[in-house]
Design an enzyme around this catalytic site. Sequence first.
Site, short mmCIF file in Angstrom:
data_model
loop_
_atom_site.label_atom_id
_atom_site.label_comp_id
_atom_site.label_asym_id
_atom_site.label_seq_id
_atom_site.Cartn_x
_atom_site.Cartn_y
_atom_site.Cartn_z
N LYS A 105 23.51 33.59 45.99
CA LYS A 105 24.65 33.76 45.08
C LYS A 105 24.14 34.05 43.66
O LYS A 105 24.63 34.94 42.97
CB LYS A 105 25.49 32.48 45.10
CG LYS A 105 26.56 32.38 44.04
CD LYS A 105 27.91 32.81 44.54
CE LYS A 105 28.98 32.66 43.48
NZ LYS A 105 30.12 33.50 43.68
N GLU A 107 35.53 27.69 46.07
CA GLU A 107 34.51 27.58 45.02
C GLU A 107 34.94 26.61 43.93
O GLU A 107 34.13 25.83 43.41
CB GLU A 107 34.21 28.97 44.43
CG GLU A 107 33.53 29.88 45.43
CD GLU A 107 32.88 31.10 44.80
OE1 GLU A 107 31.74 31.43 45.17
OE2 GLU A 107 33.51 31.74 43.92
N ALA A 136 35.19 41.64 43.84
CA ALA A 136 34.40 42.29 42.79
C ALA A 136 33.55 43.40 43.40
O ALA A 136 33.41 44.48 42.81
CB ALA A 136 33.50 41.25 42.13
N TYR A 191 35.93 44.73 36.74
CA TYR A 191 34.77 45.30 37.45
C TYR A 191 34.91 46.81 37.64
O TYR A 191 33.98 47.57 37.38
CB TYR A 191 34.60 44.63 38.82
CG TYR A 191 34.19 43.18 38.72
CD1 TYR A 191 32.84 42.83 38.63
CD2 TYR A 191 35.12 42.16 38.70
CE1 TYR A 191 32.45 41.51 38.54
CE2 TYR A 191 34.74 40.83 38.61
CZ TYR A 191 33.40 40.51 38.53
OH TYR A 191 33.02 39.20 38.42
N VAL A 236 48.61 47.02 27.36
CA VAL A 236 49.40 48.13 27.91
C VAL A 236 50.82 47.64 28.15
O VAL A 236 51.04 46.61 28.77
CB VAL A 236 48.78 48.63 29.24
CG1 VAL A 236 49.60 49.79 29.80
CG2 VAL A 236 47.33 49.05 29.03
N GLY A 248 41.89 48.70 31.48
CA GLY A 248 41.33 47.47 32.03
C GLY A 248 39.82 47.50 32.10
O GLY A 248 39.23 48.45 32.62
N ASN A 267 41.50 47.60 26.74
CA ASN A 267 41.49 46.25 27.31
C ASN A 267 42.12 45.29 26.31
O ASN A 267 41.98 45.47 25.10
CB ASN A 267 40.04 45.81 27.61
CG ASN A 267 39.99 44.64 28.58
OD1 ASN A 267 40.59 44.67 29.65
ND2 ASN A 267 39.27 43.60 28.22
N LYS A 268 42.82 44.27 26.82
CA LYS A 268 43.52 43.41 25.86
C LYS A 268 42.58 42.43 25.14
O LYS A 268 42.93 41.88 24.12
CB LYS A 268 44.69 42.69 26.51
CG LYS A 268 44.38 41.65 27.52
CD LYS A 268 45.68 40.95 27.94
CE LYS A 268 45.45 40.04 29.12
NZ LYS A 268 46.70 39.48 29.62
#
Length: 398
Positions: free
Chosen positions: A374, A170, A314, A14, A82, A11, A38-39
């Site tokens: 932010k 958000e 995150a 983060y 995976v 993966g 990672n895919k």
Amino acid sequence: MSSIPKIVILGAGYGGVLTSLRLQKELNYNEADVTLVNKHDYHYITTHLHMPAAGTDNPENARVNISKLIDEFKIDFVKSTVVQIRPQDRKVILEDGTLSYDYLIIGLGGEPETFGIPGLAENAMNIRSINSVRLIREHIEYQFARFKREPHRTDYLTFIVGGAGFTGIEFLGELADRIPELCKQFDVDPALVKIINIEAAPTALPGFDPELVEYAVQVLQKKGVTFRIGTAVKECTPDGVVVGEGEEIKSQTVIWTGGVRGNRLIEEAGIETMRGRVKVDEFLRAPGHENIYILGDNSLVFNEEGGRPYPPTAQIAMQQGVNCAHNLVASIRNQPLKSFVFHNKGAVASLGKGEAIGVAFGKKYKGRTAALLKKAIDLRYLFIIGGIPLVLRKGKFL
């Protein structure tokens, strides 16, 4: 263990990316054989996905090619999915091959938590990936086009967002900003559009500062959001949702942001989980598996004071990645491991353009100041993973 230990990282979220980058920096050549799986061939910035989902930004701006982040001389990147984790054999089965490992880092990201609500998995959409946000954006635009052909169908213009956590709030801010543009584009009366937020907890943004929550709700209400707080979704159907005591709200768009559970591959591997997440030891290892580290949405880390698990953000995944890399290097060099301690630097939630709320370094922020904060947090992340070049390339979009 083979002469050169094999480290496999599953993966590139983060946790996985920060582990990879730290190992790349701290390990000497030929000290370990590191593979990142990672895919997709890109890392996406999850905290930015609510914008392209609403159509206020391009999905491309939320992703970074993995090849731009890692040093291919130090880390092998394998693009694959995976299929199975086999701790007893120290192997990971991919859809197109097998990898053996001495150390395994699982950061596969979570799956939407449906809490067993009937019809939710089949009929609701989720803000989970670049592909899912593309689908949501196109689906929302399509509803306006459908309404023009069938003007009696106001359910096309009713948008339901389930969950009032960070992602839900958000997304509501961005969606409320987007609706006036779509009304103009499709020549639709804005009064016909409904944005409804449904949250089972007694407050929006549970666990967040009440004064800031009140501010956020007011900002979003002014933008046209209706809140149904303390109301549980009982069922999700192709025609909308059933809430409370059987009340039906008709809608063709249900977006579920009500939480994340761990990854079924971990349960299937025989590793002990709670709701699919692993209660890791102080070094972030899976119980009974000293060579398996678990990060991000897949891990459960408890707050010493309150005894409650930290929400999977995150921020915690990044800190886990740094700690995990340190402990892998320490293991290889026979040095003592370091316990993981989460340092909560605060949290900021955006409420659409130029509006946000946040708590950082013990102080509360709202409005434009919080929105700038932010942006600063997002830029700092780009700098951490890709240095100045990435900040210059992506920073202007955030």
